[in-house]
Design an enzyme around this catalytic site. Structure first.
Site, PDB file in Angstrom:
ATOM      1  N   TYR A 150       0.832  -1.200   0.000  1.00 53.51           N
ATOM      2  CA  TYR A 150       0.000   0.000   0.000  1.00 53.51           C
ATOM      3  C   TYR A 150       0.870   1.255   0.000  1.00 53.51           C
ATOM      4  O   TYR A 150       1.850   1.357   0.746  1.00 53.51           O
ATOM      5  CB  TYR A 150      -0.930   0.028   1.224  1.00 53.51           C
ATOM      6  CG  TYR A 150      -1.843   1.229   1.175  1.00 53.51           C
ATOM      7  CD1 TYR A 150      -2.796   1.341   0.170  1.00 53.51           C
ATOM      8  CD2 TYR A 150      -1.724   2.273   2.084  1.00 53.51           C
ATOM      9  CE1 TYR A 150      -3.608   2.455   0.074  1.00 53.51           C
ATOM     10  CE2 TYR A 150      -2.536   3.388   2.004  1.00 53.51           C
ATOM     11  CZ  TYR A 150      -3.474   3.483   0.990  1.00 53.51           C
ATOM     12  OH  TYR A 150      -4.269   4.597   0.894  1.00 53.51           O
TER      13      TYR A 150
ATOM     14  N   THR B  31       4.436   9.654  11.896  1.00 59.11           N
ATOM     15  CA  THR B  31       5.889   9.599  11.860  1.00 59.11           C
ATOM     16  C   THR B  31       6.512  10.302  13.059  1.00 59.11           C
ATOM     17  O   THR B  31       5.902  11.205  13.658  1.00 59.11           O
ATOM     18  CB  THR B  31       6.429  10.189  10.547  1.00 59.11           C
ATOM     19  OG1 THR B  31       7.819   9.890  10.426  1.00 59.11           O
ATOM     20  CG2 THR B  31       6.217  11.696  10.489  1.00 59.11           C
TER      21      THR B  31
ATOM     22  N   GLN C 255      10.279  16.321   9.622  1.00 63.16           N
ATOM     23  CA  GLN C 255       9.314  15.287   9.979  1.00 63.16           C
ATOM     24  C   GLN C 255       7.945  15.887  10.291  1.00 63.16           C
ATOM     25  O   GLN C 255       6.918  15.286   9.989  1.00 63.16           O
ATOM     26  CB  GLN C 255       9.820  14.470  11.169  1.00 63.16           C
ATOM     27  CG  GLN C 255      11.006  13.584  10.828  1.00 63.16           C
ATOM     28  CD  GLN C 255      10.740  12.696   9.627  1.00 63.16           C
ATOM     29  OE1 GLN C 255      11.317  12.898   8.554  1.00 63.16           O
ATOM     30  NE2 GLN C 255       9.875  11.724   9.786  1.00 63.16           N
TER      31      GLN C 255
ATOM     32  N   HIS D 123       5.246  16.073   7.507  1.00 59.95           N
ATOM     33  CA  HIS D 123       4.440  14.943   7.064  1.00 59.95           C
ATOM     34  C   HIS D 123       2.977  15.061   7.469  1.00 59.95           C
ATOM     35  O   HIS D 123       2.081  14.712   6.703  1.00 59.95           O
ATOM     36  CB  HIS D 123       4.984  13.639   7.658  1.00 59.95           C
ATOM     37  CG  HIS D 123       6.142  13.063   6.917  1.00 59.95           C
ATOM     38  ND1 HIS D 123       6.017  12.404   5.725  1.00 59.95           N
ATOM     39  CD2 HIS D 123       7.466  13.045   7.209  1.00 59.95           C
ATOM     40  CE1 HIS D 123       7.201  11.998   5.307  1.00 59.95           C
ATOM     41  NE2 HIS D 123       8.097  12.371   6.187  1.00 59.95           N
TER      42      HIS D 123
ATOM     43  N   GLU E 201      10.899   6.093  15.808  1.00 62.38           N
ATOM     44  CA  GLU E 201      10.961   5.598  14.433  1.00 62.38           C
ATOM     45  C   GLU E 201      12.300   5.995  13.805  1.00 62.38           C
ATOM     46  O   GLU E 201      13.005   5.169  13.222  1.00 62.38           O
ATOM     47  CB  GLU E 201       9.795   6.194  13.635  1.00 62.38           C
ATOM     48  CG  GLU E 201       9.779   5.801  12.168  1.00 62.38           C
ATOM     49  CD  GLU E 201       8.739   6.573  11.383  1.00 62.38           C
ATOM     50  OE1 GLU E 201       8.411   6.135  10.258  1.00 62.38           O
ATOM     51  OE2 GLU E 201       8.247   7.617  11.863  1.00 62.38           O
ATOM     52  N   HIS E 202      12.633   7.278  13.896  1.00 63.09           N
ATOM     53  CA  HIS E 202      13.913   7.795  13.414  1.00 63.09           C
ATOM     54  C   HIS E 202      14.655   8.427  14.587  1.00 63.09           C
ATOM     55  O   HIS E 202      14.098   9.293  15.268  1.00 63.09           O
ATOM     56  CB  HIS E 202      13.725   8.886  12.357  1.00 63.09           C
ATOM     57  CG  HIS E 202      12.798   8.535  11.239  1.00 63.09           C
ATOM     58  ND1 HIS E 202      11.443   8.825  11.271  1.00 63.09           N
ATOM     59  CD2 HIS E 202      13.029   7.923  10.051  1.00 63.09           C
ATOM     60  CE1 HIS E 202      10.881   8.419  10.149  1.00 63.09           C
ATOM     61  NE2 HIS E 202      11.816   7.853   9.391  1.00 63.09           N
TER      62      HIS E 202
ATOM     63  N   ASP F 100      14.985   8.774   4.059  1.00 62.25           N
ATOM     64  CA  ASP F 100      13.700   8.776   3.361  1.00 62.25           C
ATOM     65  C   ASP F 100      13.860   8.473   1.873  1.00 62.25           C
ATOM     66  O   ASP F 100      12.946   7.915   1.259  1.00 62.25           O
ATOM     67  CB  ASP F 100      13.016  10.135   3.525  1.00 62.25           C
ATOM     68  CG  ASP F 100      12.375  10.307   4.890  1.00 62.25           C
ATOM     69  OD1 ASP F 100      12.190   9.294   5.591  1.00 62.25           O
ATOM     70  OD2 ASP F 100      12.067  11.454   5.259  1.00 62.25           O
TER      71      ASP F 100
ATOM     72  N   GLU G 224       5.457 -36.590  29.610  1.00 62.10           N
ATOM     73  CA  GLU G 224       4.427 -35.611  29.257  1.00 62.10           C
ATOM     74  C   GLU G 224       3.031 -36.223  29.204  1.00 62.10           C
ATOM     75  O   GLU G 224       2.065 -35.527  28.887  1.00 62.10           O
ATOM     76  CB  GLU G 224       4.764 -34.956  27.912  1.00 62.10           C
ATOM     77  CG  GLU G 224       5.994 -34.055  27.982  1.00 62.10           C
ATOM     78  CD  GLU G 224       6.124 -33.137  26.778  1.00 62.10           C
ATOM     79  OE1 GLU G 224       5.509 -33.418  25.732  1.00 62.10           O
ATOM     80  OE2 GLU G 224       6.842 -32.124  26.891  1.00 62.10           O
TER      81      GLU G 224
ATOM     82  N   HIS H  61       3.051 -40.832  21.396  1.00 62.90           N
ATOM     83  CA  HIS H  61       4.232 -40.247  20.752  1.00 62.90           C
ATOM     84  C   HIS H  61       5.377 -41.255  20.772  1.00 62.90           C
ATOM     85  O   HIS H  61       6.086 -41.449  19.768  1.00 62.90           O
ATOM     86  CB  HIS H  61       4.657 -38.970  21.463  1.00 62.90           C
ATOM     87  CG  HIS H  61       3.818 -37.764  21.137  1.00 62.90           C
ATOM     88  ND1 HIS H  61       2.477 -37.716  21.378  1.00 62.90           N
ATOM     89  CD2 HIS H  61       4.147 -36.573  20.589  1.00 62.90           C
ATOM     90  CE1 HIS H  61       2.002 -36.538  20.993  1.00 62.90           C
ATOM     91  NE2 HIS H  61       2.999 -35.822  20.507  1.00 62.90           N
TER      92      HIS H  61
END
Length: 440
Positions: free
Chosen positions: A129, A248, A270, A273, A339-340, A373, A427, A432
């Site tokens: 997206y 952001t 930033q 944005h 984030e940054h 970026d 167990e 098994h």
């Protein structure tokens, strides 16, 4: 314009520190109530719902949900040469970095005839997206597509919102970037409905020109607004997702040697944005804090998106955080998990080695977030909202799965058979053990 938080002389627990730090408030849960009926409409009605939702949310009813091949090629042919050169350089750099991310298969010989192999297998198909609201992001096309291609994904579909001024097609530069990357399955679908299309598909339906529409994917990636994040949350489990990306963020750890013009410009970059974008400066220098505040006043007034930037910087998600020293500043940025994260200090490289939580770290005065970026070669799809504490940014690893292959011969199984039986009995699962005994 930007508030101050003074942590000097205070000893705070991790919980108390997190409560003090600024953070954008995004109510994904509330957005989910709006998104759920959108997803259901796409699941039930496919292409018809996608056109209705485009008309409702984007103000245009696309003639073609799948972008015609000639429209993609036309977008490339009309691309500004300087922009094309920038796109191609970014593609080359991002591809080199992501090629190096490919994980290696391995084989472990535990004993003669006892072998465990691990293979990395790409997912079959992904949906990528690309937002188109306050800005358009051909850079996000590159980050998503190149990572998937280098992982070896066989089928890629891209969705980006239809534009009223383009007769219902996505942004021209977004389309051109898809074409440069060899992606020919591009949809004029935006927002939560794009996530629904990827998750549920519109298989068996055709577009106006008879083109079969989107098949379901295995993984959905890419940034978006709170409604895209909510849609991802609701389809998780039907498909894999990269993350629920929020607004952001930039955090800058700086001392008195930092240039206040650089710091202020990066905070603004930033904030540009989104009005909810977070810009945070962490510093032990009161002098730098004051100089940055003064520069912000000058620079914000002259920046193109001044209203958006001013809203972001004056919001509760942005602040200048004063600390006693760089060790205390490091504790703050590790708790914040930006984030940054930029580090503009003496010996910034050594300090960067001590960072434990950040989506990406930008070291020194000449490694601004803007570089990441576009042209650094790193991926800019990164965890937000503190998710860097437990997850990574987008990369080749986002599109591959580790599958273990176990191969024992009779002698190798016989060597451990009694121990398997003992373990199974302990167990309370004797069948098994019986499954092993049956072979001898």
């Amino acid at each position: 314009m930007i508030s101050r938080i003074d942590l000097r002389g205070r000893t705070l627990s991790r919980r108390e520190l997190l409560a003090e730090l600024p953070r954008a408030e995004v109510d994904v849960e509330h957005a989910g109530a709006t998104v759920a009926p959108i997803l259901e409409a796409v699941r039930e009605h496919g292409a018809a719902a996608l056109r209705d939702l485009a008309e409702k949310f984007d103000g245009v009813r696309p003639e073609h949900l799948r972008v015609p091949a000639e429209a993609l090629q036309r977008a490339v042919s009309t691309l500004d040469p300087a922009v094309r050169a920038a796109l191609e350089e970014t593609i080359a750099r991002v591809r080199r970095v992501h090629a190096a991310q490919r994980p290696a298969d391995f084989t472990v010989e535990l004993a003669p005839g006892a072998q465990v192999r691990q293979r990395w297998i790409p997912v079959r198909r992904v949906g990528l997206y690309v937002p188109g609201g306050l800005a358009v992001y051909p850079s996000s096309v590159i980050m998503n597509v190149v990572a998937a291609q280098e992982a070896g994904v066989g089928a890629l579909a891209v969705a980006s919102p239809p534009q009223k001024d383009r007769d219902g097609l996505p942004d021209a530069t977004v389309m051109a970037t898809c074409a440069l990357l060899g992606v020919d399955e591009v949809y004029a679908v935006g927002g939560a409905q794009a996530v629904g299309m990827f998750a549920y598909g519109a298989a068996g339906q055709t577009d106006a020109d008879g083109e079969t529409l989107c098949e379901p994917v295995d993984v959905v990636t890419g940034p978006g607004n709170v409604y895209v994040a909510a849609a991802k949350r609701l389809v998780r489990g039907v498909v894999g997702i990269d993350a629920e990306a929020g607004p952001t963020e930039i955090a800058i750890l700086a001392d008195g040697t930092a240039d206040p013009v650089h710091v202020a410009a990066d905070l603004i970059s930033q904030a540009e944005h989104d009005p909810l974008a977070a810009s945070v400066l962490v510093t032990p220098s009161v002098e730098l804090a004051g100089a940055v505040e003064a520069k912000l006043v000058d620079l914000v007034d002259s920046t193109f998106h001044r209203s958006r930037v001013a809203t972001s910087l004056s919001g509760s998600q942005s602040a200048i955080v004063l600390v006693d020293d760089l060790d205390a500043g490091l504790e703050v940025v590790n708790a914040y998990g930006a984030e940054h994260l930029e580090i503009q200090t003496v010996d910034a490289a050594a300090l960067a080695q001590r960072v434990t939580s950040a989506g990406a770290i930008f070291v020194g005065a000449f490694s601004p977030v803007s570089l990441g970026d576009y042209m650094a070669g790193s991926n800019h799809v990164l965890p937000t909202g503190g998710c860097a504490h437990f997850t990574s940014g987008l990369g080749v690893h986002s599109f591959v799965r580790a599958v273990q292959v176990i191969e024992y011969d009779a002698d190798a199984l016989a060597t451990v058979a009694d121990r398997i039986v003992a373990f199974a009995d302990a167990e309370g699962l004797p069948a098994h053990g019986d499954a092993v005994r049956a072979r001898f």
